[in-house]
Design a protein around this motif. Structure first.
Motif, mmCIF file in Angstrom:
data_model
loop_
_atom_site.group_PDB
_atom_site.id
_atom_site.type_symbol
_atom_site.label_atom_id
_atom_site.label_comp_id
_atom_site.label_asym_id
_atom_site.label_seq_id
_atom_site.Cartn_x
_atom_site.Cartn_y
_atom_site.Cartn_z
ATOM 1 N N LEU A 1 0.886 -1.260 -0.061
ATOM 2 C CA LEU A 1 -0.042 -0.139 0.032
ATOM 3 C C LEU A 1 0.955 1.341 -0.133
ATOM 4 O O LEU A 1 0.541 2.362 -0.815
ATOM 5 N N ARG A 2 1.947 1.266 0.861
ATOM 6 C CA ARG A 2 2.881 2.195 1.019
ATOM 7 C C ARG A 2 3.372 2.791 -0.496
ATOM 8 O O ARG A 2 3.608 3.890 -0.894
ATOM 9 N N GLU A 3 3.840 1.824 -1.101
ATOM 10 C CA GLU A 3 4.385 1.727 -2.733
ATOM 11 C C GLU A 3 3.489 2.310 -3.419
ATOM 12 O O GLU A 3 3.660 3.259 -4.356
ATOM 13 N N GLU A 4 2.199 2.060 -3.489
ATOM 14 C CA GLU A 4 1.288 2.349 -4.438
ATOM 15 C C GLU A 4 0.828 3.777 -4.124
ATOM 16 O O GLU A 4 0.498 4.672 -4.973
ATOM 17 N N MET A 5 0.871 4.080 -2.724
ATOM 18 C CA MET A 5 0.292 5.686 -2.534
ATOM 19 C C MET A 5 1.563 6.571 -2.706
ATOM 20 O O MET A 5 1.367 7.735 -2.979
ATOM 21 N N GLN A 6 2.858 6.080 -2.779
ATOM 22 C CA GLN A 6 3.847 6.927 -3.093
ATOM 23 C C GLN A 6 3.769 7.121 -4.577
ATOM 24 O O GLN A 6 3.992 8.500 -4.855
ATOM 25 N N LEU B 1 -3.987 7.481 7.551
ATOM 26 C CA LEU B 1 -5.309 6.883 7.866
ATOM 27 C C LEU B 1 -5.587 5.554 6.867
ATOM 28 O O LEU B 1 -6.040 4.432 7.665
ATOM 29 N N ALA B 2 -5.059 5.432 5.811
ATOM 30 C CA ALA B 2 -5.215 4.193 4.849
ATOM 31 C C ALA B 2 -4.438 3.081 5.495
ATOM 32 O O ALA B 2 -4.958 2.163 5.535
ATOM 33 N N GLY B 3 -3.206 3.452 6.029
ATOM 34 C CA GLY B 3 -2.432 2.164 6.338
ATOM 35 C C GLY B 3 -2.829 1.511 7.880
ATOM 36 O O GLY B 3 -3.490 0.226 8.088
ATOM 37 N N ASP B 4 -3.522 2.582 8.732
ATOM 38 C CA ASP B 4 -4.343 2.174 9.969
ATOM 39 C C ASP B 4 -5.455 1.303 9.603
ATOM 40 O O ASP B 4 -5.590 0.161 10.187
ATOM 41 N N GLN B 5 -6.323 1.757 8.582
ATOM 42 C CA GLN B 5 -7.595 1.161 8.710
ATOM 43 C C GLN B 5 -7.247 -0.335 7.670
ATOM 44 O O GLN B 5 -7.850 -1.390 8.013
ATOM 45 N N LEU B 6 -6.376 -0.237 6.808
ATOM 46 C CA LEU B 6 -6.174 -1.312 6.146
ATOM 47 C C LEU B 6 -5.712 -2.610 6.953
ATOM 48 O O LEU B 6 -6.076 -3.718 6.909
ATOM 49 N N SER B 7 -4.597 -2.337 7.859
ATOM 50 C CA SER B 7 -4.286 -3.349 8.631
ATOM 51 C C SER B 7 -5.285 -3.616 9.581
ATOM 52 O O SER B 7 -5.194 -5.028 9.908
ATOM 53 N N PHE C 1 5.410 5.776 8.858
ATOM 54 C CA PHE C 1 4.513 4.978 7.849
ATOM 55 C C PHE C 1 4.139 6.528 6.710
ATOM 56 O O PHE C 1 4.350 6.220 5.632
ATOM 57 N N GLY C 2 3.640 7.204 7.526
ATOM 58 C CA GLY C 2 3.193 8.156 6.335
ATOM 59 C C GLY C 2 4.290 9.183 5.804
ATOM 60 O O GLY C 2 4.091 9.771 4.855
ATOM 61 N N ASP C 3 5.247 9.183 6.491
ATOM 62 C CA ASP C 3 6.642 10.045 6.395
ATOM 63 C C ASP C 3 7.379 8.774 5.288
ATOM 64 O O ASP C 3 7.909 7.909 5.722
ATOM 65 N N LEU C 4 7.368 9.132 3.938
ATOM 66 C CA LEU C 4 7.915 8.310 3.094
ATOM 67 C C LEU C 4 9.665 8.361 3.308
ATOM 68 O O LEU C 4 10.255 7.537 2.693
ATOM 69 N N TRP C 5 10.120 9.182 4.109
ATOM 70 C CA TRP C 5 11.559 9.028 4.421
ATOM 71 C C TRP C 5 12.123 8.196 5.690
ATOM 72 O O TRP C 5 13.147 7.885 5.945
ATOM 73 N N SER C 6 10.988 7.885 6.422
ATOM 74 C CA SER C 6 11.243 7.065 7.392
ATOM 75 C C SER C 6 10.758 5.563 7.461
ATOM 76 O O SER C 6 9.818 5.212 6.862
ATOM 77 N N ASP C 7 11.405 4.446 7.770
ATOM 78 C CA ASP C 7 10.914 3.146 7.933
ATOM 79 C C ASP C 7 10.917 2.381 9.198
ATOM 80 O O ASP C 7 10.867 1.476 9.571
ATOM 81 N N THR C 8 10.786 3.252 10.429
ATOM 82 C CA THR C 8 10.810 2.951 11.828
ATOM 83 C C THR C 8 8.909 2.626 11.910
ATOM 84 O O THR C 8 8.533 3.720 12.881
ATOM 85 N N TRP C 9 8.450 1.703 11.488
ATOM 86 C CA TRP C 9 7.183 1.537 11.791
ATOM 87 C C TRP C 9 6.799 -0.174 11.772
ATOM 88 O O TRP C 9 7.827 -0.960 11.412
ATOM 89 N N ALA C 10 6.112 -0.473 12.512
ATOM 90 C CA ALA C 10 5.952 -2.131 12.494
ATOM 91 C C ALA C 10 4.382 -2.494 12.361
ATOM 92 O O ALA C 10 3.576 -1.543 12.867
ATOM 93 N N VAL C 11 4.235 -3.653 12.813
ATOM 94 C CA VAL C 11 2.645 -4.287 13.073
ATOM 95 C C VAL C 11 2.955 -5.077 14.242
ATOM 96 O O VAL C 11 3.858 -5.862 14.342
ATOM 97 N N HIS C 12 1.899 -4.924 15.335
ATOM 98 C CA HIS C 12 1.981 -5.673 16.478
ATOM 99 C C HIS C 12 0.990 -6.526 16.580
ATOM 100 O O HIS C 12 -0.260 -6.272 16.495
ATOM 101 N N VAL C 13 1.035 -8.096 16.776
ATOM 102 C CA VAL C 13 0.067 -8.934 17.192
ATOM 103 C C VAL C 13 0.355 -9.541 18.470
ATOM 104 O O VAL C 13 1.262 -10.562 18.353
ATOM 105 N N GLY C 14 -0.424 -9.504 19.681
ATOM 106 C CA GLY C 14 -0.100 -10.105 20.492
ATOM 107 C C GLY C 14 -1.502 -10.763 21.275
ATOM 108 O O GLY C 14 -2.500 -10.352 20.934
#
Length: 267
Positions: free
Chosen positions: A35-40, A51-57, A103-116
């Motif tokens: 999704l991030r690549e498509e939005m870029q 918002l798109a990333g939050d909702q999709l995941s 995630f919204g900042d295309l210059w940063s890669d410090t994001w993750a998905v948590h499932v606990g």
């Protein structure tokens, strides 16, 4: 565009909890990366990317858990809190996109998905997927730090402590008064915690408030890796509470816990 449906068919009711958490976190992360690549390419705005990333995941994770664990409750950062979870033994606690601003900042890669998964309030199962690293850390296969390597590394004579960008000035100054440590700011709770799990840092300290979805999966993975996990006063992290806010979190190499707790207790 990514739909949020792919990946569910590869898990079922017979998949164990650890494998399920890892599968779902990895699948959600892959969809978010697509999704991030498509939005870029489409020049989507910063806020709309978040918002798109939050909702999709969120849609993917909640639909998948409803399919394969229909008897369990789910607590998601992006969902409405169903307080009937308080009477349940098993509650999945998910952060669909930890570090959504990164995630919204295309210059940063410090994001993750948590499932606990919290079982009777304890973080028993967890997975943290970090696409930038191409890795998913999970409770059956955590990366255990190598203390010998760390202690003999000339660059690591002082503990390497990670803090959030919003807390580093306050918490960093507090710790620096009491300990000789190298302090760094980094986004995403999951990324900070897994940096400690991977042995690239020695502690993650957060003196302020976080929510249960920020720490549940990272805490489970860190415990499985043999790290110290607690509040800054040494009390255990407890999950599936009515008040979802947690104050003061410490994930670190066990031998550092007392010194860090003392540093904050003296202030």
């Amino acid at each position: 565009m990514a739909t949020g449906c792919a990946g569910i068919v590869n898990a079922n009711s017979q998949t164990n909890d650890h494998e399920l958490a890892a599968h779902l976190a990895s699948s959600a992360a892959a969809q978010l990366q697509q999704l991030r690549e498509e939005m870029q390419e489409s020049h989507t705005s910063f806020l709309n990317r978040q918002l798109a990333g939050d909702q999709l995941s969120h849609r993917f994770l909640t639909a998948a858990l409803a399919q394969v664990r229909p008897q369990d409750k789910v607590l998601s950062e992006e969902g409405q809190d169903d307080l009937t979870r308080l009477g349940k033994e098993r509650v999945w606690i998910v952060d669909p996109l930890d570090g959504s601003s990164d995630f919204g900042d295309l210059w940063s890669d410090t994001w993750a998905v948590h499932v606990g998964l919290s079982v009777n309030g304890h973080p028993k199962v967890g997975a943290v997927a970090i696409p930038a690293w191409g890795r998913t850390f999970s409770t059956p296969n955590p990366t255990t730090p190598n203390p010998t390597t760390q202690l003999t590394d000339a660059r690591r004579q002082r503990p390497r402590v990670l803090m959030s960008r919003t807390r580093v000035l306050l918490d960093g100054h507090r710790l620096a008064r009491q300990m000789d440590a190298d302090i760094f700011a980094l986004g995403s709770a999951g990324v900070k915690a897994m940096t400690v799990v991977a042995g690239e840092a020695d502690a993650w300290v957060h003196g302020g408030n976080l929510y249960e979805w920020d720490s549940c999966a990272p805490a489970a993975v860190a415990l499985a890796a043999g790290l110290h996990v607690s509040h800054l006063d040494g009390s255990p992290l407890v999950y599936n509470q009515q008040n979802l806010s947690q104050t003061g979190i410490l994930i670190c190499r066990p031998e550092l816990a007392k010194d860090i707790q003392t540093a904050f207790a003296n202030l």
